[in-house]
Enzyme design. Structure first.
Site, mmCIF file in Angstrom:
data_model
loop_
_atom_site.group_PDB
_atom_site.id
_atom_site.type_symbol
_atom_site.label_atom_id
_atom_site.label_comp_id
_atom_site.label_asym_id
_atom_site.label_seq_id
_atom_site.Cartn_x
_atom_site.Cartn_y
_atom_site.Cartn_z
ATOM 1 N N ARG A 78 97.890 -28.558 124.103
ATOM 2 C CA ARG A 78 97.822 -28.396 122.654
ATOM 3 C C ARG A 78 96.373 -28.125 122.263
ATOM 4 O O ARG A 78 95.472 -28.853 122.675
ATOM 5 C CB ARG A 78 98.316 -29.705 122.027
ATOM 6 C CG ARG A 78 98.505 -29.664 120.570
ATOM 7 C CD ARG A 78 99.209 -30.938 120.110
ATOM 8 N NE ARG A 78 98.294 -32.047 119.928
ATOM 9 C CZ ARG A 78 98.412 -32.970 118.977
ATOM 10 N NH1 ARG A 78 99.434 -32.918 118.142
ATOM 11 N NH2 ARG A 78 97.569 -33.954 118.873
ATOM 12 N N THR A 87 93.805 -26.170 116.289
ATOM 13 C CA THR A 87 94.944 -25.581 115.568
ATOM 14 C C THR A 87 96.236 -26.365 115.771
ATOM 15 O O THR A 87 97.205 -26.166 115.049
ATOM 16 C CB THR A 87 95.202 -24.144 116.064
ATOM 17 O OG1 THR A 87 95.615 -24.220 117.448
ATOM 18 C CG2 THR A 87 93.958 -23.280 115.956
ATOM 19 N N ASP A 113 95.543 -41.004 122.612
ATOM 20 C CA ASP A 113 95.853 -39.896 123.516
ATOM 21 C C ASP A 113 96.472 -40.465 124.788
ATOM 22 O O ASP A 113 95.786 -41.068 125.622
ATOM 23 C CB ASP A 113 94.577 -39.102 123.846
ATOM 24 C CG ASP A 113 94.906 -37.822 124.595
ATOM 25 O OD1 ASP A 113 95.615 -37.891 125.626
ATOM 26 O OD2 ASP A 113 94.478 -36.746 124.153
ATOM 27 N N ASP A 135 95.077 -39.260 128.252
ATOM 28 C CA ASP A 135 93.733 -39.791 128.525
ATOM 29 C C ASP A 135 93.793 -41.257 128.927
ATOM 30 O O ASP A 135 93.081 -41.695 129.840
ATOM 31 C CB ASP A 135 92.844 -39.640 127.285
ATOM 32 C CG ASP A 135 92.254 -38.242 127.185
ATOM 33 O OD1 ASP A 135 92.367 -37.468 128.158
ATOM 34 O OD2 ASP A 135 91.682 -37.922 126.125
HETATM 35 C C1 PRP Z 1 99.943 -34.172 124.174
HETATM 36 C C2 PRP Z 1 101.289 -34.771 124.528
HETATM 37 C C3 PRP Z 1 102.243 -33.659 124.189
HETATM 38 C C4 PRP Z 1 101.600 -33.049 122.976
HETATM 39 C C5 PRP Z 1 102.324 -33.531 121.765
HETATM 40 O O1 PRP Z 1 99.501 -33.339 125.177
HETATM 41 O O2 PRP Z 1 101.414 -35.161 125.859
HETATM 42 O O3 PRP Z 1 102.391 -32.705 125.211
HETATM 43 O O4 PRP Z 1 100.229 -33.475 122.959
HETATM 44 O O5 PRP Z 1 101.845 -32.914 120.634
HETATM 45 P P1 PRP Z 1 102.697 -31.862 119.791
HETATM 46 O O6 PRP Z 1 104.057 -32.461 119.606
HETATM 47 O O7 PRP Z 1 101.915 -31.770 118.519
HETATM 48 O O8 PRP Z 1 102.728 -30.573 120.529
HETATM 49 P P2 PRP Z 1 98.102 -32.587 125.209
HETATM 50 O O9 PRP Z 1 98.293 -31.139 124.927
HETATM 51 O O10 PRP Z 1 97.099 -33.324 124.377
HETATM 52 O O11 PRP Z 1 97.688 -32.643 126.718
HETATM 53 P P3 PRP Z 1 97.687 -33.819 127.802
HETATM 54 O O12 PRP Z 1 99.097 -33.933 128.272
HETATM 55 O O13 PRP Z 1 96.757 -33.315 128.837
HETATM 56 O O14 PRP Z 1 97.190 -35.080 127.136
HETATM 57 N N1 URA Z 2 99.324 -36.477 121.911
HETATM 58 C C1 URA Z 2 98.966 -37.743 122.194
HETATM 59 O O1 URA Z 2 98.677 -38.076 123.350
HETATM 60 N N2 URA Z 2 98.922 -38.628 121.188
HETATM 61 C C2 URA Z 2 99.225 -38.313 119.917
HETATM 62 O O2 URA Z 2 99.190 -39.193 119.040
HETATM 63 C C3 URA Z 2 99.602 -36.987 119.635
HETATM 64 C C4 URA Z 2 99.640 -36.080 120.654
#
Ligand code: PRP
Ligand code: URA
Length: 235
Positions: A127, A131, A226, A229
């Site tokens: 994500r 944006t 997150d 993370d």
């Molecule tokens: C996070 C999470 C989802 C997404 C959710 O991933 O694991 O995939 O955000 O958000 P959305 O519903 O608004 O799309 P991220 O892209 O931050 O990557 P990560 O898995 O590396 O933490």
């Molecule tokens: N992704 C995450 O890991 N946490 C949030 O709250 C939203 C998106």
């Protein structure tokens, strides 16, 4: 003083309103055990090893619920007792997991623990932090994914953009029928549930807990920060 936990009626009413609007969405009211686990997951002072342990434990409980969404058929089994048969049920189709990388990978261990030898595909979506749009980077799925029930995994359903993009890949590029997809998430924002369920009314969605809202940065509130993370220790 310790006391037995009783359900919060307002929470049950809110969940039921969503269920009425989206019959394909399920979210069980939190038991005392789940509430205790989520409390640890949400706490910003929880250490990484504890976070991983309790996130895995919660995911395991959710996998069990998600498997209830898979089709079963009725049958009978003979028991060791002479001339005795018992009514039985069995899965009717093969399943596979698909994780939305990176955070979705955190759920793979729980699925493997419950479904021995389960095939697991990957869809890498990141994500954009500015944006909030999902960027599709990489896909690798079992070649017969279209013939399987697909358990799509991502712990966080925030705006819904990542889950929607992953489901588009499954349907448009891999011919998976919409009604064969079950999307499993630990924490959901109402905004994500609305968007996803309106876009794909036949996809079943299994949520651990329904939170209050998204903040201006697209984080779920109260949420757990997150997830990726915290799980992988990349804060
Ligand atoms: C996070 C999470 C989802 C997404 C959710 O991933 O694991 O995939 O955000 O958000 P959305 O519903 O608004 O799309 P991220 O892209 O931050 O990557 P990560 O898995 O590396 O933490
Ligand atoms: N992704 C995450 O890991 N946490 C949030 O709250 C939203 C998106």
């Amino acid at each position: 003083m310790s006391r037995r936990y009783s359900f919060d009626d307002r929470e049950v009413v809110r969940i039921n309103e969503f269920k009425k609007q989206y019959p394909q969405w399920s979210c069980e009211p939190l038991t005392a055990q789940k509430r205790a686990i989520f409390s640890i997951i949400r706490d910003k002072n929880t250490r990484k090893d504890e976070f991983v342990f309790y996130a895995d434990r919660m995911t395991r409980l959710l996998v069990e619920e998600a498997l209830n969404q898979m089709p079963f058929e009725r049958t009978t089994v003979e028991t060791p007792v002479q001339d005795a048969t018992a009514p039985a049920t069995k899965f009717v189709s093969k399943i596979c997991g698909v994780s939305i990388v990176r955070a979705g990978e955190c759920m793979e261990g729980a699925l493997r623990a419950v479904c021995r030898g389960c095939r697991i595909g990957k869809i890498l979506i990141q994500r954009d932090e500015e944006t909030l749009e999902p960027n599709l980077i990489y896909t690798k799925l079992p070649s017969d994914v279209a013939e399987r029930q697909v358990l799509l995994m991502d712990p966080m359903l925030a705006t819904g953009g990542s889950a929607i993009r992953a489901i588009e890949v499954l349907i448009d590029q891999y011919n998976v029928p919409e009604d064969k997809i079950v999307f499993m998430n630990l924490v959901a924002a109402p905004e994500g549930v609305h968007r996803l369920c309106k876009r794909f009314p036949k996809v079943k969605v299994v949520t651990g807990v329904l939170d209050d809202r998204l903040n201006e940065k697209g984080y779920i509130v109260p949420g757990c920060g997150d997830f990726g993370d915290r799980y992988f220790g990349t804060i």
